[in-house]
Design a protein around this motif. Structure first.
Motif, PDB file in Angstrom:
ATOM      1  N   SER A 144      -4.070 -16.188  -8.073  1.00 48.36           N
ATOM      2  CA  SER A 144      -5.282 -15.678  -8.723  1.00 48.36           C
ATOM      3  C   SER A 144      -5.709 -14.337  -8.129  1.00 48.36           C
ATOM      4  O   SER A 144      -6.091 -13.417  -8.858  1.00 48.36           O
ATOM      5  N   ALA A 145      -5.654 -14.227  -6.800  1.00 48.21           N
ATOM      6  CA  ALA A 145      -6.058 -12.990  -6.132  1.00 48.21           C
ATOM      7  C   ALA A 145      -5.176 -11.824  -6.560  1.00 48.21           C
ATOM      8  O   ALA A 145      -5.660 -10.705  -6.779  1.00 48.21           O
ATOM      9  N   LYS A 146      -3.887 -12.074  -6.690  1.00 53.84           N
ATOM     10  CA  LYS A 146      -2.974 -11.009  -7.104  1.00 53.84           C
ATOM     11  C   LYS A 146      -3.228 -10.615  -8.560  1.00 53.84           C
ATOM     12  O   LYS A 146      -3.241  -9.428  -8.889  1.00 53.84           O
ATOM     13  N   ARG A 174      -4.136  -5.103  -9.692  1.00 54.22           N
ATOM     14  CA  ARG A 174      -4.921  -4.197 -10.519  1.00 54.22           C
ATOM     15  C   ARG A 174      -5.162  -2.841  -9.837  1.00 54.22           C
ATOM     16  O   ARG A 174      -5.701  -1.933 -10.442  1.00 54.22           O
ATOM     17  N   ARG A 175      -4.777  -2.734  -8.562  1.00 56.66           N
ATOM     18  CA  ARG A 175      -5.056  -1.507  -7.810  1.00 56.66           C
ATOM     19  C   ARG A 175      -3.804  -0.988  -7.120  1.00 56.66           C
ATOM     20  O   ARG A 175      -2.862  -1.725  -6.873  1.00 56.66           O
ATOM     21  N   LYS A 176      -3.871   0.281  -6.778  1.00 59.06           N
ATOM     22  CA  LYS A 176      -2.894   0.882  -5.875  1.00 59.06           C
ATOM     23  C   LYS A 176      -3.646   1.223  -4.601  1.00 59.06           C
ATOM     24  O   LYS A 176      -4.497   2.114  -4.596  1.00 59.06           O
ATOM     25  N   TYR A 177      -3.351   0.492  -3.548  1.00 56.68           N
ATOM     26  CA  TYR A 177      -4.065   0.686  -2.290  1.00 56.68           C
ATOM     27  C   TYR A 177      -3.409   1.810  -1.495  1.00 56.68           C
ATOM     28  O   TYR A 177      -2.182   1.880  -1.389  1.00 56.68           O
ATOM     29  N   ASN A 186      -7.166  -0.056   5.181  1.00 53.45           N
ATOM     30  CA  ASN A 186      -8.629  -0.001   5.075  1.00 53.45           C
ATOM     31  C   ASN A 186      -9.097  -0.272   3.650  1.00 53.45           C
ATOM     32  O   ASN A 186     -10.119  -0.939   3.438  1.00 53.45           O
ATOM     33  N   GLU A 187      -8.350   0.258   2.663  1.00 49.28           N
ATOM     34  CA  GLU A 187      -8.707  -0.017   1.271  1.00 49.28           C
ATOM     35  C   GLU A 187      -8.483  -1.488   0.938  1.00 49.28           C
ATOM     36  O   GLU A 187      -9.278  -2.101   0.220  1.00 49.28           O
ATOM     37  N   THR A 245       0.860  -1.189   0.000  1.00 46.65           N
ATOM     38  CA  THR A 245       0.000   0.000   0.000  1.00 46.65           C
ATOM     39  C   THR A 245       0.893   1.235   0.000  1.00 46.65           C
ATOM     40  O   THR A 245       2.114   1.138   0.196  1.00 46.65           O
ATOM     41  N   SER A 246       0.296   2.394  -0.185  1.00 47.25           N
ATOM     42  CA  SER A 246       1.064   3.640  -0.160  1.00 47.25           C
ATOM     43  C   SER A 246       1.678   3.904   1.203  1.00 47.25           C
ATOM     44  O   SER A 246       2.669   4.627   1.321  1.00 47.25           O
ATOM     45  N   LEU A 247       1.095   3.318   2.242  1.00 45.75           N
ATOM     46  CA  LEU A 247       1.569   3.547   3.609  1.00 45.75           C
ATOM     47  C   LEU A 247       2.348   2.355   4.165  1.00 45.75           C
ATOM     48  O   LEU A 247       2.560   2.260   5.369  1.00 45.75           O
ATOM     49  N   GLY A 248       2.767   1.449   3.281  1.00 45.62           N
ATOM     50  CA  GLY A 248       3.558   0.309   3.730  1.00 45.62           C
ATOM     51  C   GLY A 248       2.876  -1.021   3.456  1.00 45.62           C
ATOM     52  O   GLY A 248       1.769  -1.070   2.922  1.00 45.62           O
TER      53      GLY A 248
END
Length: 199
Positions: free
Chosen positions: A170-172, A178-181, A185-186, A73-76
């Motif tokens: 599969s989850a990855k 597919r996202r930048k968390y 919480n995200e 995530t952006s925060l680690g």
């Protein structure tokens, strides 16, 4: 993609499929092979491999498998622990935390026990790798309390826990990469949707 098209009777070369996808703004998502190293010393001991890559289980709530993966995530980094029933190949419990601790795997395991409504007299084998979280005395004590027999993969052998590794892959591919968390919480929000969708 080329194999799927061939099954439907559309015969194209791999290179032609790749070119058509690129022209339409479609790009394959590849997995990241690097991941942070787990650290820490286990307080427990390694156990026998009771599964031996036999992933065909006829009854639910008789053999479960679990593991931890890492999500950026952006925060680690945050960590996802899952428990999968080898009969149904479904996630029966999971937990997400900022720390890859024994408490993380215990929460995932507790969630699985709660969701399964398993009779504690029923025999259950729980298989994992040799991570310090699973080899800890604390986790092994939890298994003992709930009449669960622990099992562990051979050293450095991901094939011994292939069902969980396949789920993570599969989850990855389908969600995580597919996202930048932004933060944990995200991760919790989107993974809840993803995991509930595949249950």
């Amino acid at each position: 993609m080329q194999e799927i098209l061939a099954e439907k009777g559309v015969l194209l070369s791999v290179y032609r499929v790749r070119k058509l996808m690129r022209e339409n703004g479609l790009f394959p998502i590849t997995g990241h092979k690097w991941r942070p190293q787990r650290t820490g010393k286990g307080s427990g001991r390694y156990l026998d491999n009771l599964i031996n890559q036999n992933f065909k289980v006829s009854l639910p709530n008789t053999v479960w498998a679990g593991d931890i993966t890492y999500i950026k995530t952006s925060l680690g980094w945050v960590y996802l622990a899952v428990v999968i029933d080898l009969c149904t190949k479904e996630v029966v419990g999971y937990s997400i935390s900022r720390r890859a601790s024994t408490e993380l795997v215990k929460r995932a395991f507790a969630n699985a026990l709660l969701a399964s409504k398993r009779d504690t007299d029923q025999k259950l084998v729980f298989h994992s790798d040799r991570g310090t979280q699973y080899s800890s005395k604390s986790f092994q004590k939890m298994c003992e309390i709930y009449n669960v027999t622990p099992s562990m993969s051979a050293a450095s052998n991901p094939f011994d826990n292939a069902v969980v590794e396949s789920f993570f892959s599969s989850a990855k591919r389908e969600e995580i990469y597919r996202r930048k968390y932004l933060d944990i919480n995200e991760v919790k929000h989107y993974l809840f949707d993803y995991i509930e969708a595949v249950l």
